[in-house]
Design an enzyme around this catalytic site. Sequence first.
Site, PDB file in Angstrom:
ATOM      1  N   LEU A  74       0.809  -1.220   0.000  1.00  0.00           N
ATOM      2  CA  LEU A  74       0.000   0.000   0.000  1.00  0.00           C
ATOM      3  C   LEU A  74       0.843   1.272   0.000  1.00  0.00           C
ATOM      4  O   LEU A  74       0.357   2.363   0.261  1.00  0.00           O
ATOM      5  CB  LEU A  74      -0.960  -0.010   1.190  1.00  0.00           C
ATOM      6  CG  LEU A  74      -1.907  -1.214   1.231  1.00  0.00           C
ATOM      7  CD1 LEU A  74      -2.778  -1.168   2.469  1.00  0.00           C
ATOM      8  CD2 LEU A  74      -2.739  -1.309  -0.025  1.00  0.00           C
ATOM      9  N   MET A 112       8.923   5.056   4.668  1.00  0.00           N
ATOM     10  CA  MET A 112       9.074   3.675   4.215  1.00  0.00           C
ATOM     11  C   MET A 112      10.271   3.523   3.279  1.00  0.00           C
ATOM     12  O   MET A 112      10.958   2.498   3.300  1.00  0.00           O
ATOM     13  CB  MET A 112       7.793   3.173   3.545  1.00  0.00           C
ATOM     14  CG  MET A 112       6.594   3.135   4.487  1.00  0.00           C
ATOM     15  SD  MET A 112       6.933   2.383   6.106  1.00  0.00           S
ATOM     16  CE  MET A 112       7.488   0.765   5.643  1.00  0.00           C
ATOM     17  N   GLU A 113      10.552   4.544   2.503  1.00  0.00           N
ATOM     18  CA  GLU A 113      11.710   4.496   1.617  1.00  0.00           C
ATOM     19  C   GLU A 113      13.009   4.484   2.422  1.00  0.00           C
ATOM     20  O   GLU A 113      13.940   3.724   2.101  1.00  0.00           O
ATOM     21  CB  GLU A 113      11.672   5.666   0.634  1.00  0.00           C
ATOM     22  CG  GLU A 113      10.611   5.531  -0.429  1.00  0.00           C
ATOM     23  CD  GLU A 113       9.162   5.725   0.042  1.00  0.00           C
ATOM     24  OE1 GLU A 113       8.246   5.383  -0.727  1.00  0.00           O
ATOM     25  OE2 GLU A 113       8.934   6.204   1.174  1.00  0.00           O
ATOM     26  N   ASP A 127      24.410 -10.768   2.974  1.00  0.00           N
ATOM     27  CA  ASP A 127      24.626 -11.621   1.806  1.00  0.00           C
ATOM     28  C   ASP A 127      26.090 -11.656   1.399  1.00  0.00           C
ATOM     29  O   ASP A 127      26.639 -12.722   1.112  1.00  0.00           O
ATOM     30  CB  ASP A 127      23.774 -11.133   0.632  1.00  0.00           C
ATOM     31  CG  ASP A 127      24.000 -11.975  -0.611  1.00  0.00           C
ATOM     32  OD1 ASP A 127      23.846 -13.215  -0.534  1.00  0.00           O
ATOM     33  OD2 ASP A 127      24.351 -11.396  -1.658  1.00  0.00           O
TER      34      ASP A 127
END
Length: 165
Positions: A74, A112-113, A127
């Site tokens: 959203l 959110m970014e 990673d």
Amino acid sequence: MSLTHTDDHGRATMVDVSAKVPTAREARAEAVVRMQPATLALIRENGLKKGDVLAVARIAGIQGAKKSAELIPLCHPLALSKVDVAFELLDSPPRIRIETRCKVTGQTGVEMEALTAASVAALTIYDMCKAADQGMVIESICLLEKTGGRRGHYRRDLTEPGERT
């Protein structure tokens, strides 16, 4: 408090921001990756086989911020004007603190970014270093500060128990 991402029937919906006036907005977030001292030393020395961990994590964080709307159902797609990803290598305990900053002039915030940028940068460090240290821990992903918008300025209180000083 009413939920903003549900309609009158309780169904998930994207908030309509079309009536909002675009304003300058900025958000800062952080994440921490704890690791073994030897792993931190390898990162400092650029000694990992996969390459320059921090350079790749910086690019990954920027890409993560740009793709937030694709990852979070959203979340509005934003035309970001700035994304910064910075690293602080700390020895005791051994860890990397990631701080991100996102800017936009728009109708909705960039929290959110900034959080996505910090998360993706942390995942990329994991990673790239997992062959040397599978025991790394990603923690403390949080919003540090945001400005702009209806709710105005927010700054995280870093004096609470468990927070950095």
